[in-house]
Design a protein around this motif. Structure first.
Motif, PDB file in Angstrom:
ATOM      1  N   ILE A  28       0.876  -1.170   0.000  1.00  0.00           N
ATOM      2  CA  ILE A  28       0.000   0.000   0.000  1.00  0.00           C
ATOM      3  C   ILE A  28       0.909   1.214   0.000  1.00  0.00           C
ATOM      4  CG2 ILE A  28      -1.749   1.289   1.271  1.00  0.00           C
ATOM      5  CD1 ILE A  28      -2.757  -1.354   0.139  1.00  0.00           C
ATOM      6  N   GLY A  29       1.046   1.863  -1.154  1.00  0.00           N
ATOM      7  CA  GLY A  29       1.988   2.974  -1.239  1.00  0.00           C
ATOM      8  C   GLY A  29       3.390   2.479  -0.962  1.00  0.00           C
ATOM      9  N   ASN A  30       4.003   2.983   0.116  1.00  0.00           N
ATOM     10  CA  ASN A  30       5.337   2.548   0.524  1.00  0.00           C
ATOM     11  C   ASN A  30       5.307   1.561   1.677  1.00  0.00           C
ATOM     12  OD1 ASN A  30       6.702   4.268  -1.348  1.00  0.00           O
ATOM     13  ND2 ASN A  30       6.292   6.014   0.018  1.00  0.00           N
ATOM     14  N   THR A  31       4.123   1.072   2.031  1.00  0.00           N
ATOM     15  CA  THR A  31       3.969   0.198   3.192  1.00  0.00           C
ATOM     16  C   THR A  31       3.641  -1.220   2.757  1.00  0.00           C
ATOM     17  OG1 THR A  31       3.141   2.081   4.476  1.00  0.00           O
ATOM     18  CG2 THR A  31       2.747  -0.114   5.374  1.00  0.00           C
ATOM     19  N   SER A  32       4.398  -2.179   3.271  1.00  0.00           N
ATOM     20  CA  SER A  32       4.128  -3.595   3.005  1.00  0.00           C
ATOM     21  C   SER A  32       3.213  -4.143   4.092  1.00  0.00           C
ATOM     22  CB  SER A  32       5.429  -4.405   2.974  1.00  0.00           C
ATOM     23  OG  SER A  32       6.231  -4.002   1.883  1.00  0.00           O
ATOM     24  N   TYR A 289      -9.877   5.055   9.977  1.00  0.00           N
ATOM     25  CA  TYR A 289      -8.543   4.566  10.317  1.00  0.00           C
ATOM     26  C   TYR A 289      -7.718   5.706  10.888  1.00  0.00           C
ATOM     27  CZ  TYR A 289      -4.195   1.918  10.013  1.00  0.00           C
ATOM     28  OH  TYR A 289      -3.031   1.247  10.324  1.00  0.00           O
ATOM     29  N   GLU A 290      -7.164   5.487  12.088  1.00  0.00           N
ATOM     30  CA  GLU A 290      -6.330   6.493  12.732  1.00  0.00           C
ATOM     31  C   GLU A 290      -5.169   5.791  13.410  1.00  0.00           C
ATOM     32  OE1 GLU A 290      -6.882  10.551  15.367  1.00  0.00           O
ATOM     33  OE2 GLU A 290      -8.272   8.882  15.677  1.00  0.00           O
ATOM     34  N   HIS A 291      -4.116   5.553  12.637  1.00  0.00           N
ATOM     35  CA  HIS A 291      -2.948   4.857  13.165  1.00  0.00           C
ATOM     36  C   HIS A 291      -1.783   5.062  12.204  1.00  0.00           C
ATOM     37  CE1 HIS A 291      -0.566   1.749  15.148  1.00  0.00           C
ATOM     38  NE2 HIS A 291      -1.485   1.724  16.102  1.00  0.00           N
ATOM     39  N   SER A 292      -0.570   5.109  12.744  1.00  0.00           N
ATOM     40  CA  SER A 292       0.609   5.326  11.906  1.00  0.00           C
ATOM     41  C   SER A 292       1.157   4.035  11.312  1.00  0.00           C
ATOM     42  CB  SER A 292       1.716   6.018  12.720  1.00  0.00           C
ATOM     43  OG  SER A 292       2.002   5.304  13.909  1.00  0.00           O
ATOM     44  N   ALA A 293       0.546   2.883  11.648  1.00  0.00           N
ATOM     45  CA  ALA A 293       1.025   1.614  11.081  1.00  0.00           C
ATOM     46  C   ALA A 293       0.892   1.599   9.561  1.00  0.00           C
ATOM     47  CB  ALA A 293       0.262   0.439  11.691  1.00  0.00           C
ATOM     48  N   ILE A 294      -0.185   2.198   9.048  1.00  0.00           N
ATOM     49  CA  ILE A 294      -0.372   2.333   7.599  1.00  0.00           C
ATOM     50  C   ILE A 294      -0.548   3.826   7.335  1.00  0.00           C
ATOM     51  CG2 ILE A 294      -1.642   1.527   5.567  1.00  0.00           C
ATOM     52  CD1 ILE A 294      -2.765  -0.738   7.268  1.00  0.00           C
ATOM     53  N   PRO A 295       0.557   4.559   7.176  1.00  0.00           N
ATOM     54  CA  PRO A 295       0.465   6.022   7.069  1.00  0.00           C
ATOM     55  C   PRO A 295      -0.364   6.495   5.891  1.00  0.00           C
ATOM     56  CG  PRO A 295       2.689   5.236   6.549  1.00  0.00           C
ATOM     57  CD  PRO A 295       1.945   4.077   7.133  1.00  0.00           C
ATOM     58  N   GLU A 296      -0.428   5.704   4.829  1.00  0.00           N
ATOM     59  CA  GLU A 296      -1.222   6.096   3.662  1.00  0.00           C
ATOM     60  C   GLU A 296      -2.704   6.213   4.002  1.00  0.00           C
ATOM     61  OE1 GLU A 296       2.504   4.136   2.266  1.00  0.00           O
ATOM     62  OE2 GLU A 296       0.991   3.711   3.791  1.00  0.00           O
ATOM     63  N   TRP A 297      -3.145   5.511   5.030  1.00  0.00           N
ATOM     64  CA  TRP A 297      -4.556   5.519   5.407  1.00  0.00           C
ATOM     65  C   TRP A 297      -4.845   6.313   6.676  1.00  0.00           C
ATOM     66  CZ3 TRP A 297      -5.623  -0.469   4.665  1.00  0.00           C
ATOM     67  CH2 TRP A 297      -5.554  -0.765   3.290  1.00  0.00           C
ATOM     68  N   ASN A 298      -3.826   6.849   7.304  1.00  0.00           N
ATOM     69  CA  ASN A 298      -4.014   7.513   8.588  1.00  0.00           C
ATOM     70  C   ASN A 298      -4.958   8.708   8.454  1.00  0.00           C
ATOM     71  OD1 ASN A 298      -3.632   7.945  11.331  1.00  0.00           O
ATOM     72  ND2 ASN A 298      -1.787   9.181  11.034  1.00  0.00           N
ATOM     73  N   ASP A 308     -15.850  -2.641  -9.261  1.00  0.00           N
ATOM     74  CA  ASP A 308     -14.408  -2.618  -9.529  1.00  0.00           C
ATOM     75  C   ASP A 308     -13.569  -3.113  -8.360  1.00  0.00           C
ATOM     76  OD1 ASP A 308     -14.911  -1.671 -12.062  1.00  0.00           O
ATOM     77  OD2 ASP A 308     -14.641   0.426 -11.502  1.00  0.00           O
ATOM     78  N   SER A 309     -14.209  -3.652  -7.335  1.00  0.00           N
ATOM     79  CA  SER A 309     -13.523  -4.397  -6.279  1.00  0.00           C
ATOM     80  C   SER A 309     -12.334  -3.633  -5.707  1.00  0.00           C
ATOM     81  CB  SER A 309     -13.063  -5.748  -6.830  1.00  0.00           C
ATOM     82  OG  SER A 309     -14.125  -6.439  -7.438  1.00  0.00           O
ATOM     83  N   ARG A 310     -12.598  -2.570  -4.978  1.00  0.00           N
ATOM     84  CA  ARG A 310     -11.518  -1.744  -4.471  1.00  0.00           C
ATOM     85  C   ARG A 310     -11.839  -1.184  -3.095  1.00  0.00           C
ATOM     86  NH1 ARG A 310     -12.652   3.163  -8.885  1.00  0.00           N
ATOM     87  NH2 ARG A 310     -14.770   2.498  -9.285  1.00  0.00           N
ATOM     88  N   LEU A 311     -10.789  -0.824  -2.376  1.00  0.00           N
ATOM     89  CA  LEU A 311     -10.915  -0.119  -1.103  1.00  0.00           C
ATOM     90  C   LEU A 311     -10.482   1.321  -1.334  1.00  0.00           C
ATOM     91  CD1 LEU A 311     -11.483  -0.606   2.009  1.00  0.00           C
ATOM     92  CD2 LEU A 311      -8.994  -0.614   2.252  1.00  0.00           C
ATOM     93  N   ILE A 312     -11.330   2.257  -0.918  1.00  0.00           N
ATOM     94  CA  ILE A 312     -11.047   3.675  -1.149  1.00  0.00           C
ATOM     95  C   ILE A 312     -10.702   4.335   0.180  1.00  0.00           C
ATOM     96  CG2 ILE A 312     -12.015   5.868  -1.909  1.00  0.00           C
ATOM     97  CD1 ILE A 312     -13.712   4.345  -3.904  1.00  0.00           C
ATOM     98  N   SER A 313      -9.604   5.083   0.168  1.00  0.00           N
ATOM     99  CA  SER A 313      -9.181   5.864   1.327  1.00  0.00           C
ATOM    100  C   SER A 313      -9.524   7.319   1.084  1.00  0.00           C
ATOM    101  CB  SER A 313      -7.675   5.698   1.552  1.00  0.00           C
ATOM    102  OG  SER A 313      -7.208   6.614   2.534  1.00  0.00           O
ATOM    103  N   LEU A 314     -10.280   7.901   2.012  1.00  0.00           N
ATOM    104  CA  LEU A 314     -10.729   9.291   1.902  1.00  0.00           C
ATOM    105  C   LEU A 314     -10.097  10.088   3.034  1.00  0.00           C
ATOM    106  CD1 LEU A 314     -14.461   8.384   1.245  1.00  0.00           C
ATOM    107  CD2 LEU A 314     -12.833   9.200  -0.481  1.00  0.00           C
ATOM    108  N   LYS A 315      -9.021  10.780   2.706  1.00  0.00           N
ATOM    109  CA  LYS A 315      -8.287  11.557   3.713  1.00  0.00           C
ATOM    110  C   LYS A 315      -9.106  12.775   4.114  1.00  0.00           C
ATOM    111  CE  LYS A 315      -4.293  10.929   4.370  1.00  0.00           C
ATOM    112  NZ  LYS A 315      -3.530  10.082   5.295  1.00  0.00           N
ATOM    113  N   LEU A 316      -9.221  12.982   5.442  1.00  0.00           N
ATOM    114  CA  LEU A 316     -10.020  14.080   5.961  1.00  0.00           C
ATOM    115  C   LEU A 316      -9.159  15.298   6.284  1.00  0.00           C
ATOM    116  CD1 LEU A 316     -12.337  12.074   8.370  1.00  0.00           C
ATOM    117  CD2 LEU A 316     -12.963  13.029   6.155  1.00  0.00           C
ATOM    118  N   ASN A 317      -9.786  16.458   6.296  1.00  0.00           N
ATOM    119  CA  ASN A 317      -9.096  17.677   6.697  1.00  0.00           C
ATOM    120  C   ASN A 317      -8.923  17.704   8.209  1.00  0.00           C
ATOM    121  OD1 ASN A 317     -11.703  18.153   7.568  1.00  0.00           O
ATOM    122  ND2 ASN A 317     -11.890  20.173   6.604  1.00  0.00           N
TER     123      ASN A 317
END
Length: 456
Positions: A28-32, A289-298, A308-317
């Protein structure tokens, strides 16, 4: 038993899990992330709820409720109510809410059925959870006769402040969403005994908001109620649900941007979504999601989608009331996704809506080093357990950076920053019950354990 000794037990459970469950790795991005299949060949898993005692509860549309023990990775069937569930098309046993932090723990279920006239309806019931027998026992019918169909049933539940919120679809009849005499196309709010809260927007009615088409995601975080809603061929939506607000369906699709929509929005004081998709993505369950384990989703809403079988991450302000970025992951990796759940340790759980219908865990195994946790560097003692007025905590070597305490519902009740090896917590202010203690050291290593507070 010290936490260090318990970590050896947890390590053994993790190793056993590694060899007993299918496992793979994705990026996921730079995270394995390690991915593990927790349950397989299910009958359309629909709702997932994690509880801090390391359990993952889930419903199956056919009429089953089960619990996965995440320590030994065993699945236990709690109840099968399929004889009274009508599971056709998108209907069946769907949403669930859990309240384990009460004298008699209860689980709330919503499902569709047919009456004697062969008419589809939806009802919500409460069940007593017997943790000793690991079973559910029928308790009470809370609300009934909600219009339903084989599609557009809504049916997501969420607990907040000892009240139950229920999403309902328009049941294929679009006119019902604006009809305040109908329970279809609404977000409902009731007390846990089925009564109507005195401060609901319409006196004597469970209606909390209206103008909905088919809201199938409902999640409370950041002092907001977020909802995902299926649009028709356009305008799937993410909404923030507010008491007494009209969300526009069927007169408004997405934002108030067409001439006829603008007129209706002005006349009916319509609340617009915070995000909308055209073409649609087939929104399903959501989590935060609120955790630094997966920073792309924090600090993001995670949205499971069917299309289309996908998970969408919606970053909040920073205010958590607006979406600033939209990113897509897991495209065609696991098939259609029905629900997503998170926990405070940074793990993510997904229910798939494609054969073989499974539940999958995703986690960053590198975020917390098991080898480091097991070294004597992180040995911690805490006493007494059960605690009454005070809980004392002592670290052998490393300084403790942060202490967090969660009740059995997963609600954080204490967050204390420190820089010491020894500290004392005032537990007299907390109710008696089971709690999860999370300790973070100054090098970000984290360990967890269970503590009991008992005021005798």
């Amino acid at each position: 038993m010290t936490i260090n000794q318990k970590m050896y037990y947890i390590l053994f459970a993790i190793l056993l899990f590694t060899f007993s469950k299918s496992k793979a790795q994705i990026t996921i991005g730079n995270t394995s992330l390690d991915t593990s299949t927790l349950a397989n060949h299910l009958n359309t898993p629909w709702d997932l709820i994690y509880t801090p005692d390391s359990s993952l509860f889930f419903t199956e549309r056919i009429g089953k409720v089960s619990r996965i023990d995440l320590i030994n990775n065993q699945t236990h069937l709690l109840i099968d109510i399929s004889p009274k569930v009508e599971a056709i098309g998108e209907s069946g046993l769907l949403g669930m809410a859990i309240n384990l932090n009460m004298a008699v723990p209860r689980i709330y279920l919503v499902y569709t059925y047919k009456d004697s006239n062969n008419t589809f309806f939806e009802k919500v019931e409460s069940y007593i959870y017997d943790s000793n027998q690991d079973t559910l026992l029928f308790d009470n019918k809370l609300i009934d006769s909600i219009p339903a169909n084989t599609y557009h049933t809504g049916a997501r539940l969420v607990l907040h402040n000892n009240q139950l919120y229920i999403s309902t679809g328009d049941a294929g009849n679009t006119s019902l969403s604006q009809d305040l005499n109908s329970l279809a196309g609404k977000i409902l709010r009731i007390n846990l005994n089925g009564s109507i809260p005195n401060d609901n927007p319409i006196n004597g009615s469970p209606i909390y908001s209206w103008g909905h088409r088919n809201p199938q995601g409902l999640y409370f975080a950041n002092n907001f109620m977020y909802s995902s809603e299926h649009g028709p061929t356009t305008d799937d939506e993410i909404n923030i649900i507010t008491k007494g607000e009209n969300y526009g369906w069927p007169n408004v699709h997405g934002f108030c941007d067409l001439a006829n929509e603008i007129t209706f929005c002005n006349d009916s004081n319509v609340t617009e979504p915070i995000y909308a998709w055209t073409p649609t993505v087939a929104t399903a369950g959501i989590s935060y999601y609120e955790h630094s384990a997966i920073p792309e989703w924090n600090e993001s809403i995670l949205l499971a989608t069917l299309k289309d079988s996908r998970l969408i991450s919606l970053k909040l302000n920073s205010a958590k009331d607006s979406i600033v970025t939209h990113s897509e992951y897991l495209i065609n990796t696991f098939g259609r996704l029905r629900d997503v759940e998170t926990n405070s340790w940074g793990e993510v759980f997904i229910a798939t809506n494609s054969t073989p219908h499974r539940i999958i865990k995703l986690h960053n195994a590198n975020f917390t080093s098991i080898n480091e946790i097991n070294s004597h560097k992180y040995e911690v003692k805490y006493w007494p357990n059960p605690a009454n007025e005070k809980l004392k905590i002592k670290s052998s070597n490393s300084k403790i950076n942060n202490i967090q305490l969660y009740n059995i519902d997963g609600k954080e009740v204490l967050n204390k920053t420190t820089a010491t090896k020894n500290l004392e917590l005032n537990t007299s202010v907390f109710n008696s019950g089971l709690y999860i203690l999370k300790i973070t050291f100054d090098d970000k290593i984290q360990i967890i354990n269970k503590v009991v507070i008992d005021h005798y």
